[in-house]
Write a protein that holds these residues in place. Sequence first.
Motif, short mmCIF file in Angstrom:
data_model
loop_
_atom_site.label_atom_id
_atom_site.label_comp_id
_atom_site.label_asym_id
_atom_site.label_seq_id
_atom_site.Cartn_x
_atom_site.Cartn_y
_atom_site.Cartn_z
N PHE A 25 34.69 40.12 -3.60
CA PHE A 25 33.66 39.37 -2.89
C PHE A 25 33.79 37.88 -3.25
O PHE A 25 34.88 37.35 -3.25
N TYR A 26 32.70 37.19 -3.58
CA TYR A 26 32.77 35.73 -3.77
C TYR A 26 33.39 35.39 -5.13
O TYR A 26 33.04 35.97 -6.16
N ILE A 27 34.32 34.42 -5.10
CA ILE A 27 34.93 33.93 -6.34
C ILE A 27 34.89 32.41 -6.35
O ILE A 27 34.73 31.75 -5.32
N ASN A 28 35.05 31.83 -7.56
CA ASN A 28 35.17 30.38 -7.71
C ASN A 28 36.18 30.08 -8.81
O ASN A 28 36.87 30.99 -9.30
N PHE A 86 22.98 34.67 0.96
CA PHE A 86 23.09 35.79 0.03
C PHE A 86 24.55 35.93 -0.37
O PHE A 86 25.45 35.60 0.41
N ILE A 87 24.80 36.40 -1.57
CA ILE A 87 26.15 36.39 -2.12
C ILE A 87 26.41 37.69 -2.86
O ILE A 87 25.66 38.07 -3.77
N PRO A 95 30.09 27.42 3.09
CA PRO A 95 28.83 28.17 3.12
C PRO A 95 28.23 28.17 4.52
O PRO A 95 28.50 27.25 5.29
N PRO A 96 27.41 29.17 4.87
CA PRO A 96 26.96 30.29 4.04
C PRO A 96 28.05 31.33 3.83
O PRO A 96 28.90 31.53 4.69
N VAL A 97 28.01 32.00 2.67
CA VAL A 97 29.08 32.90 2.27
C VAL A 97 28.73 34.37 2.47
O VAL A 97 29.60 35.23 2.38
N GLY A 98 27.45 34.68 2.76
CA GLY A 98 27.05 36.07 2.89
C GLY A 98 27.86 36.84 3.92
O GLY A 98 28.38 37.93 3.63
N VAL A 99 28.00 36.30 5.12
CA VAL A 99 28.74 37.00 6.17
C VAL A 99 30.21 37.11 5.81
O VAL A 99 30.90 38.06 6.22
N VAL A 100 30.73 36.17 5.01
CA VAL A 100 32.14 36.22 4.59
C VAL A 100 32.34 37.34 3.56
O VAL A 100 33.40 37.96 3.52
N CYS A 101 31.32 37.62 2.76
CA CYS A 101 31.39 38.76 1.84
C CYS A 101 31.53 40.06 2.62
O CYS A 101 32.22 40.98 2.19
N CYS A 107 33.01 44.89 -14.75
CA CYS A 107 33.02 46.18 -14.05
C CYS A 107 31.80 46.36 -13.17
O CYS A 107 31.60 47.44 -12.59
N TYR A 108 30.98 45.34 -13.04
CA TYR A 108 29.76 45.42 -12.23
C TYR A 108 29.86 44.57 -10.96
O TYR A 108 30.68 43.66 -10.86
N PHE A 109 28.99 44.91 -10.01
CA PHE A 109 28.86 44.13 -8.78
C PHE A 109 27.48 43.48 -8.77
O PHE A 109 26.51 44.04 -9.29
N GLY A 110 27.43 42.30 -8.16
CA GLY A 110 26.17 41.58 -8.11
C GLY A 110 25.78 41.19 -6.70
O GLY A 110 26.63 41.04 -5.82
N LEU A 111 24.49 41.04 -6.49
CA LEU A 111 23.95 40.48 -5.26
C LEU A 111 22.91 39.45 -5.65
O LEU A 111 22.02 39.73 -6.46
N ALA A 112 23.04 38.26 -5.10
CA ALA A 112 22.07 37.19 -5.37
C ALA A 112 21.61 36.59 -4.05
O ALA A 112 22.40 36.44 -3.12
N CYS A 113 20.34 36.27 -3.97
CA CYS A 113 19.79 35.57 -2.81
C CYS A 113 19.44 34.15 -3.22
O CYS A 113 18.74 33.93 -4.21
N PHE A 114 19.96 33.20 -2.45
CA PHE A 114 19.80 31.77 -2.74
C PHE A 114 18.84 31.14 -1.74
O PHE A 114 18.81 31.52 -0.57
N ALA A 115 18.08 30.15 -2.21
CA ALA A 115 17.21 29.38 -1.32
C ALA A 115 17.10 27.95 -1.84
O ALA A 115 17.17 27.70 -3.05
#
Length: 456
Positions: free
Chosen positions: A300-303, A122-123, A266-272, A129-137
């Motif tokens: 949070f997560y950047i690239n 999860f990321i 990865p995984p990056v969820g816990v790093v967020c 100006c928004y925040f996002g949450l995405a679940c990856f599989a």
Amino acid sequence: MVEQSDRAPLLDWEEIPPTKLSQAKENGTDSIVTAVPSVNGSPRLDYPGPWDVPSPIHADPGISLKERVGWEERDQIVSVFVVTFDTRSGNMVEWCLPPDVNLDGVEFKSMASGSHRIANDFIYFRKGCYFGLACFANMPVESELERGARMKSVGILCPSYTLLYRYMHFLENQVRHQLQCPGSYSPLEAFYEDKKAVLAPAGTGAVPACPTSGWFPAINRCMHPEMKITHPAGCMSQFIRFFGEQIMVLWKFALLRKRILIFSPPPVGVVCYRVYCCCCLANVSIPGVGVSVPEFRPFFYINVADIAVLATEMSYVACTTEKIFAEKKELYDVYVDNQNVKTHRDSLQSLLRLNGADRDKYRKLSEQRQMLLYTQEVDGDCTSNEEDLFILFFMEQNNRIFQTLSEVAGSEDPTLTEDHMRAMGLDPQADRAFLVDLMEVYNVDAMLVVDNPCCR
């Protein structure tokens, strides 16, 4: 617990704590609102001045952090989307609502670099100006076209990251559904119709009912809204165990509003969650503190697609899975690789070294954690938790520093002595450079006495 909305009986998608659910049902409503900013448990919206200092906030086992400093939470979903990995085109937005929403770059934010090596993640991320949450599989498939693997992410955008946790379970279910039944979007369509935000007109991007900061302006811009943690082991306890005494080094960099970049594969969820914890290190509840300093922004997560944006930021905390950032030193002040905290700036090198006061603070934090765990085990006390303890520990430390600075700066003799530094919990010698930088960043008009220990 998962509560099914009355407006959309098709799906279960909102997670609500059982206690709040029962309260909501007693009140005859299905919405949960906490909107009572408070200090020391009492509502307080009328501070007479920016440096009028309330007494320090102490952890009261009967009062949660949200009850001490609250904010209003409402359903404000700006967009819902599905991202897929195409073997010919790479990451791409497969589907979204509303159809005309600007999701440029979200295809990379919601599917972290290196994710093909893991089964799920999860990321958290930021988009404007928004925040996002995405679940990856990632699901193995017998398909030459997909090269043996189907990878997708299902995510949402919201004005505040405090709300995103509610939909983690729903997003996890939906990404599995998309892997098994590609192109079946009706559950996501129903979800969006139920939860969509009412945006301001003409592309302002504003959501009037929910400030981006997540806090009422009467509190303080140096406070960060509480982030509900869905990780079963707990965010703060993991953060403390992972960094150990190095937390005190990160605390100083956070309070100085430095640009902090955390690298991890990865995984990056816990790093967020580590990004969020770093932000909490800099919380100050004294109104007026930090008005003139850059906002300490969680990205949070950047690239690599975020490089242009980061180049304009004066203060932030972010995480990445891309090693190339280590070479782009102009984008950050502090680089965290695993448990190794480092900086390329000569002026900050001294802050990497732990001193006696740092170790004393960490010892006190550890003792408080042990006492909390003992109380929970022996007395069955479930009213307190490590998240509140962690946030309040550093908030009180920061309040103590700025309260002392305020009193000295407002006195007839605005001179800081060793006794003042000890009262702030700082080492009179080893923390001098830190305190000088702190006064400069926060524009504190006081003078630090020069005391040469060699002349004693």
